[in-house]
Scaffold this motif. Structure first.
Motif, mmCIF file in Angstrom:
data_model
loop_
_atom_site.group_PDB
_atom_site.id
_atom_site.type_symbol
_atom_site.label_atom_id
_atom_site.label_comp_id
_atom_site.label_asym_id
_atom_site.label_seq_id
_atom_site.Cartn_x
_atom_site.Cartn_y
_atom_site.Cartn_z
ATOM 1 N N LYS A 170 0.835 -1.209 0.000
ATOM 2 C CA LYS A 170 0.000 0.000 0.000
ATOM 3 C C LYS A 170 0.859 1.245 0.000
ATOM 4 C CE LYS A 170 -4.157 -1.854 2.089
ATOM 5 N NZ LYS A 170 -4.890 -2.060 3.336
ATOM 6 N N ILE A 171 1.918 1.218 0.818
ATOM 7 C CA ILE A 171 2.793 2.381 0.866
ATOM 8 C C ILE A 171 3.478 2.575 -0.476
ATOM 9 C CG2 ILE A 171 4.933 3.272 1.879
ATOM 10 C CD1 ILE A 171 4.016 2.143 4.526
ATOM 11 N N GLY A 172 3.919 1.487 -1.082
ATOM 12 C CA GLY A 172 4.568 1.567 -2.395
ATOM 13 C C GLY A 172 3.653 2.204 -3.418
ATOM 14 N N VAL A 173 2.428 1.723 -3.465
ATOM 15 C CA VAL A 173 1.465 2.262 -4.429
ATOM 16 C C VAL A 173 1.178 3.732 -4.126
ATOM 17 C CG1 VAL A 173 -0.936 2.106 -5.197
ATOM 18 C CG2 VAL A 173 0.418 0.036 -4.919
ATOM 19 N N SER A 181 -4.471 8.779 -9.471
ATOM 20 C CA SER A 181 -4.923 8.817 -8.080
ATOM 21 C C SER A 181 -5.792 7.614 -7.738
ATOM 22 C CB SER A 181 -5.688 10.102 -7.807
ATOM 23 O OG SER A 181 -6.959 10.025 -8.399
ATOM 24 N N LEU A 182 -6.344 6.958 -8.761
ATOM 25 C CA LEU A 182 -7.279 5.864 -8.476
ATOM 26 C C LEU A 182 -6.680 4.726 -7.632
ATOM 27 C CD1 LEU A 182 -9.232 5.638 -11.864
ATOM 28 C CD2 LEU A 182 -10.003 6.590 -9.683
ATOM 29 N N PRO A 183 -5.481 4.207 -7.961
ATOM 30 C CA PRO A 183 -4.962 3.118 -7.119
ATOM 31 C C PRO A 183 -4.799 3.526 -5.659
ATOM 32 C CG PRO A 183 -3.499 3.511 -9.002
ATOM 33 C CD PRO A 183 -4.603 4.494 -9.103
ATOM 34 N N ALA A 184 -4.333 4.764 -5.427
ATOM 35 C CA ALA A 184 -4.158 5.219 -4.046
ATOM 36 C C ALA A 184 -5.513 5.305 -3.359
ATOM 37 C CB ALA A 184 -3.452 6.564 -4.016
ATOM 38 N N PHE A 185 -6.489 5.842 -4.067
ATOM 39 C CA PHE A 185 -7.805 6.032 -3.459
ATOM 40 C C PHE A 185 -8.484 4.700 -3.173
ATOM 41 C CE2 PHE A 185 -12.431 6.687 -3.973
ATOM 42 C CZ PHE A 185 -12.638 7.495 -2.879
ATOM 43 N N PHE A 186 -8.419 3.785 -4.134
ATOM 44 C CA PHE A 186 -9.162 2.541 -3.962
ATOM 45 C C PHE A 186 -8.365 1.470 -3.227
ATOM 46 C CE2 PHE A 186 -11.719 4.293 -7.460
ATOM 47 C CZ PHE A 186 -12.941 4.210 -6.838
ATOM 48 N N TYR A 187 -7.066 1.414 -3.446
ATOM 49 C CA TYR A 187 -6.299 0.338 -2.814
ATOM 50 C C TYR A 187 -5.610 0.793 -1.523
ATOM 51 C CZ TYR A 187 -2.746 -3.157 -1.988
ATOM 52 O OH TYR A 187 -1.943 -4.084 -1.388
ATOM 53 N N GLY A 201 -0.823 12.456 -0.974
ATOM 54 C CA GLY A 201 0.219 12.743 0.012
ATOM 55 C C GLY A 201 -0.233 12.337 1.402
ATOM 56 N N LEU A 202 -1.486 12.692 1.701
ATOM 57 C CA LEU A 202 -2.071 12.358 2.998
ATOM 58 C C LEU A 202 -2.096 10.845 3.227
ATOM 59 C CD1 LEU A 202 -4.186 14.263 4.849
ATOM 60 C CD2 LEU A 202 -5.695 12.520 3.981
ATOM 61 N N ILE A 203 -2.553 10.148 2.212
ATOM 62 C CA ILE A 203 -2.622 8.685 2.339
ATOM 63 C C ILE A 203 -1.222 8.122 2.572
ATOM 64 C CG2 ILE A 203 -3.169 6.541 1.125
ATOM 65 C CD1 ILE A 203 -5.327 8.126 -0.389
ATOM 66 N N PHE A 204 -0.276 8.615 1.814
ATOM 67 C CA PHE A 204 1.101 8.119 1.941
ATOM 68 C C PHE A 204 1.666 8.363 3.337
ATOM 69 C CE2 PHE A 204 5.699 9.223 1.498
ATOM 70 C CZ PHE A 204 6.159 7.933 1.346
ATOM 71 N N PHE A 205 1.519 9.581 3.843
ATOM 72 C CA PHE A 205 2.085 9.894 5.158
ATOM 73 C C PHE A 205 1.421 9.098 6.274
ATOM 74 C CE2 PHE A 205 3.551 13.966 3.138
ATOM 75 C CZ PHE A 205 4.894 13.694 3.299
ATOM 76 N N PHE A 231 4.015 5.918 -5.212
ATOM 77 C CA PHE A 231 4.028 6.032 -6.667
ATOM 78 C C PHE A 231 3.016 7.093 -7.123
ATOM 79 C CE2 PHE A 231 1.487 4.673 -10.343
ATOM 80 C CZ PHE A 231 2.420 4.796 -11.354
ATOM 81 N N CYS A 232 1.794 7.005 -6.586
ATOM 82 C CA CYS A 232 0.748 7.953 -6.974
ATOM 83 C C CYS A 232 1.118 9.367 -6.525
ATOM 84 C CB CYS A 232 -0.579 7.557 -6.355
ATOM 85 S SG CYS A 232 -1.114 5.923 -6.842
ATOM 86 N N PHE A 233 1.537 9.465 -5.270
ATOM 87 C CA PHE A 233 1.873 10.760 -4.686
ATOM 88 C C PHE A 233 2.971 11.460 -5.498
ATOM 89 C CE2 PHE A 233 4.720 12.746 -1.344
ATOM 90 C CZ PHE A 233 4.021 13.929 -1.272
ATOM 91 N N GLY A 234 4.051 10.736 -5.768
ATOM 92 C CA GLY A 234 5.187 11.321 -6.476
ATOM 93 C C GLY A 234 4.815 11.797 -7.871
ATOM 94 N N ASN A 235 4.134 10.934 -8.605
ATOM 95 C CA ASN A 235 3.789 11.288 -9.982
ATOM 96 C C ASN A 235 2.790 12.430 -10.049
ATOM 97 O OD1 ASN A 235 5.178 9.507 -11.974
ATOM 98 N ND2 ASN A 235 4.452 7.998 -10.489
#
Lengths: 66, 807
Positions: free
Chosen positions: B171-174, B213-219, B272-276, B177-181
């Motif tokens: 989850k963090i990896g995904v 943003s979809l993978p971060a939001f859904f996964y 960013g929020l999800i990642f942190f 990836f989303c956050f950075g891009n």
């Protein structure tokens, strides 16, 4: 400026490739033990010197598995 | 090379027993043999990585016979196909790079082993071998012969294949990836320059961002939706509700924004929020791979034991298959797995796993012996009275305390705060919404969503994980290993501390011996020394080691009366040693202390007293703790030490003696019913019930790698006097969390003023959110480290003088 489509597509593909590589690496269990490999990599040289002088038949089976 | 110490194991060499081999000195034959094995196989490199890395191999004759039993072996194997077998063995001795090296070269010592791989943090070696070339028993015996005895217990027999949960990492990896891009792709729009090419490609960028943003939001964020749903369902408002709400609202609003071309949306802040937040979760999850907090008696008990069949032949039998009436053979150092009756003439049983008492107890034929003891000395025979699960000690585990999951009983500080935070946030959102509704409908929706976005309690949710995660690490470095972060919160709430006596406030390493009575001259000592020499009683052995070395004399008469003492005659002098009944001198409360009385030539001289040795700093620790906590000592022993303890410890300390394991458990329960938050510090298996019942059970361990009952934390015995510091530190950690809550609320107020006035631009959100996160994380990290340093000398400065003020 149409080249921006190609460039961004490439950059995303590269990023996706790295994400895939990361997930594969985690799945294979590489990060489960983050200490032993760092010690193990220092052994290999010693092992070779020793095995040269070894009179017994040398085991040919691969020594390390990652 | 240091000549004074063993080349193999590093123990100081007793000059008389020194063995010189290959120009190297060894302390014993065992160590020499290991060296021989290694040098013959060209493995003497072992000694190059670390000086004297080895351990003395112990005598294991017959101990691993049970590995001939194929059913047992099959249970232990991790993988089995045709002739390829893989086994993972836990080896407590693994401690340095030499260990890794030798264990990964096992194939040189035994054919049939193809590879072996060490996992250092878990202290495990994974061996792949060919079952035709060798067997598990041979491998285990090889490991024992080189000083790396694996630890195989009943637990290995029961455990299935462990599944490692790595989903958080994915989850963090995904999310990263989303956050950075997204960050990269949103950059052009941050500057809002109305330039030709930005306008040209705006649509492409925005939809690309949406897609990423979809993978971060859904996964990645899925855990928060599930947790929020669960918490609403159970009627408890936890912190995940505003988080999930914030993420969902952010996503919907951003989608609406780009669909109707209102703006670029908040996808950057959202990812960013999800990642942190996921990072915070990871940080809090500090685990100690080599420790286990879930142990029960199974990790102490052997898998199999030798049974004597009716025809006198011996066979290995699985411990669960032992039945009443069976006859068992217990070898030296073997654990007695069931209650039974001793058939052999005598046994000396070490119950230190159970009670923490180091002195072995003598048993005679016909005595009842209880499960959990270790036989010291000769091979004994016993008859089984109860099966494993019905034995006195193991019955403790059928208590309800062990059945229910204990996690639910505690509500975390974050959840408590979010109980107020969530309603307040929703209230504010609706009030602003209705206020703006009268002015401008579209702004009203903007404001409503902006409030939920900006107030998404990212900083709030990160405070506790980062503070507690850091505290967990700091405590771990100081050899106080906690199961998880919530234990710290509970630690700060404790108001009563219960100590076990034997093994907890006393050390079981060395017991001080003192002499009371008429002084003994050199000649008396010489007689005593020689009388003791012939005796095998554990107390005699210890006394023999205690008395300074004397010249040897041969007794003309020597008789050892079992359970009583020694009667000896040397050079015409009679010596009587032993219990008070044996010497027939009844001094006051003699039976309450462990004593050996001495009588020479019919004259009573005095007695050697075997004191329990209290841990260093005990008095200071207790008087320090007694200011803030109710202290209780709960002992399974008789009250022989009451007077000493009363003198040593603050008068407020409650002393309770003669407690059985279940009584200890009930005592804790009673305290809790009075509304107390109880911390129990114990060591042996007999404390297991009390440790499970208490709010926090801390197990004190001389060797953290091997033995400790199920608990919330494991404390290295050398850190015993620092308990006061740990307690104080946990309180400071909570203080840090409160301060940082204040800080994050201040950030929220700043963000909310933007939101309420309808001015929250994606750029402001993208700055405020990471900024608040960075501030919070660095603030709590710095604070916890400062507290860790500041509180350090406080324990040392403390003077025992205040004890008088206390009394």
């Amino acid at each position: 400026m149409g080249v921006i489509y190609i460039l961004i597509t490439i950059s995303i593909i590269v990023a996706v490739f790295f994400l895939y590589a990361f997930i594969r690496a985690v799945r294979s269990g590489q990060y489960d033990d983050d200490y032993t490999p760092s010690v193990r990599m220092l052994f290999d040289d010693e092992l070779k010197i020793k095995t040269k002088t070894n009179k017994k038949p040398i085991q040919t089976i691969k020594e390390k598995q990652v | 090379m240091n000549t004074g110490n063993c080349f193999h194991c590093g123990i100081e060499i007793n000059k008389k027993e020194e063995i010189i081999y290959d120009e190297k000195s060894f302390c014993c034959n065992g160590c020499k043999t290991v060296y021989e094995i290694f040098s013959q196989n060209d493995l003497s490199c072992y000694y190059d990585f670390q000086a004297s890395p080895g351990a003395t191999p112990l005598d294991i004759k017959g101990k691993y016979d049970f590995l001939d039993n194929e059913d047992i072996v099959a249970k232990l194997l991790e993988f089995q196909e045709d002739t390829t077998h893989i086994v993972s063995l836990f080896i407590p001795h693994i401690h340095c790079s030499s260990c890794i090296w030798i264990l990964e070269n096992l194939q040189k010592l035994q054919s049939g082993i193809s590879t072996s791989q060490v996992n250092f943090p878990e202290k495990k070696v994974r061996i792949t071998f060919n079952s035709e070339g060798t067997s598990l028993k041979k491998i285990v015996e090889l490991l024992c012969s080189i000083g790396y005895e694996p630890y195989i217990s009943l637990e290995n027999f029961d455990e299935g294949k462990k599944v490692i949960d790595r989903s958080l990492i994915y989850k963090i990896g995904v999310a990263f990836f989303c956050f950075g891009n997204i960050m990269l792709l949103s950059f052009p729009e941050y500057f809002e320059v109305e330039e030709y090419w930005i306008n040209e490609y705006r649509g492409f960028f925005r939809w690309l961002i949406f897609a990423i943003s979809l993978p971060a939001f859904f996964y990645s964020a899925s855990g928060y939706y599930v947790s929020a749903y669960k918490s609403i369902k159970s009627g408890m408002l936890n912190i995940d509700i505003p988080i999930a709400l914030g993420i969902v609202v952010m996503f919907i609003r951003s989608t609406v924004d780009i669909v109707f071309d209102y703006g670029q949306g908040f996808f950057d802040s959202m990812t960013g929020l999800i990642f942190f937040m996921l990072l915070g979760k990871l940080f809090q999850k500090k685990t100690y791979d080599f420790l286990s907090f879930e142990r029960d008696y199974k990790s102490y008990f052997p898998i199999a034991i030798t049974k004597i069949l009716a025809d006198g032949s011996e066979t290995s039998v699985q411990v669960y298959e032992i039945e009443k009436g069976d006859r068992l053979l217990i070898r030296n150092q073997e654990l007695i797995p069931v209650d039974g009756i001793l058939i052999s003439e005598k046994a000396s049983v070490d119950y230190s796993f159970v009670t923490g008492e180091a002195v072995a107890i003598e048993k005679k034929s016909g005595d009842k012996i209880f499960a959990g003891g270790k036989q010291m000395g000769k091979v004994i025979e016993m008859e089984v009275l109860f099966s494993v699960s019905q034995s006195y000690l193991t019955q403790l585990w059928s208590n309800d305390v062990f059945q229910k999951k204990v996690d639910i009983k505690h509500k975390t500080i974050t959840d408590k705060i979010s109980r107020y935070f969530t309603p307040a946030l929703l209230g504010l959102a609706f009030v602003s919404f209705f206020y703006w509704l009268f002015i401008d409908v579209s702004t009203a929706f903007n404001v409503f969503t902006a409030i939920l976005i900006v107030a998404c309690p990212c900083a709030l949710a990160l405070t506790a994980p980062f503070t507690l995660g850091n505290v967990l690490r700091i405590l771990g470095k100081r050899k106080f290993y906690l199961k998880n972060a919530t234990v710290i919160e509970q630690l700060a709430k404790v108001d009563s501390i219960v100590f076990d006596k034997t093994g907890t406030i006393t050390t079981n390493k060395k017991t001080a011996i003192t002499y009371e009575g008429a002084p003994l001259n050199d000649f008396d000592l010489k007689l005593l020394y020689n009388a003791l020499r012939g005796s095998n009683h554990p107390l005699s052995r210890r006394l023999y080691d205690f008395i300074p070395k004397q010249t040897k004399l041969v007794p003309t008469h020597f008789e050892e009366i079992i359970g009583k003492g020694i009667d000896a005659e040397i050079d015409g002098n009679t010596i009587k040693l032993g219990s008070s009944q044996f010497l027939k001198t009844m001094t006051e409360n003699t039976h309450k202390k462990t004593k050996v009385h001495v009588e020479i030539n019919g004259e009573y001289k005095g007695s050697y007293v075997f004191n329990n040795q209290y841990r260093e700093g005990l008095e200071q620790l207790f008087s320090q703790l007694s200011k803030h906590y109710q202290l209780i000592i709960l002992s399974g022993d008789n009250d022989g030490e009451r007077k000493i303890l009363e003198k040593m410890l603050p008068s407020t300390t409650t002393l309770v003696f003669n407690q059985k394991p279940e009584q200890k458990l009930h005592y804790i329960k009673e305290l809790q019913d009075q509304g107390k938050n109880v911390m129990m510090i114990g060591d042996g298996l007999n404390d297991a019930g009390a440790l499970a019942q208490s709010n926090i059970g801390i197990s004190l361990s001389e060797n953290v790698n091997v033995f400790s009952p199920a608990c919330d934390g494991i404390l290295d015995a050398s850190q015993f006097q620092k308990i006061g510091f740990f307690m104080q530190y946990s309180k400071n950690a909570m203080k840090t969390i409160y301060m940082s809550f204040g800080l994050s609320i201040a950030y929220n107020i700043v963000g909310l003023t933007y939101a309420v006035s309808g001015n929250l631009s994606p750029l402001v959100a993208a700055i405020i959110m990471p900024l608040s996160t960075v501030t919070i994380v660095s603030f709590v990290t710095v604070m916890t480290n400062i507290y860790a340093q500041n509180s350090q000398p406080a324990t040392r400065n403390f003077q025992p003088a205040t004890k008088n003020n206390q009394a």
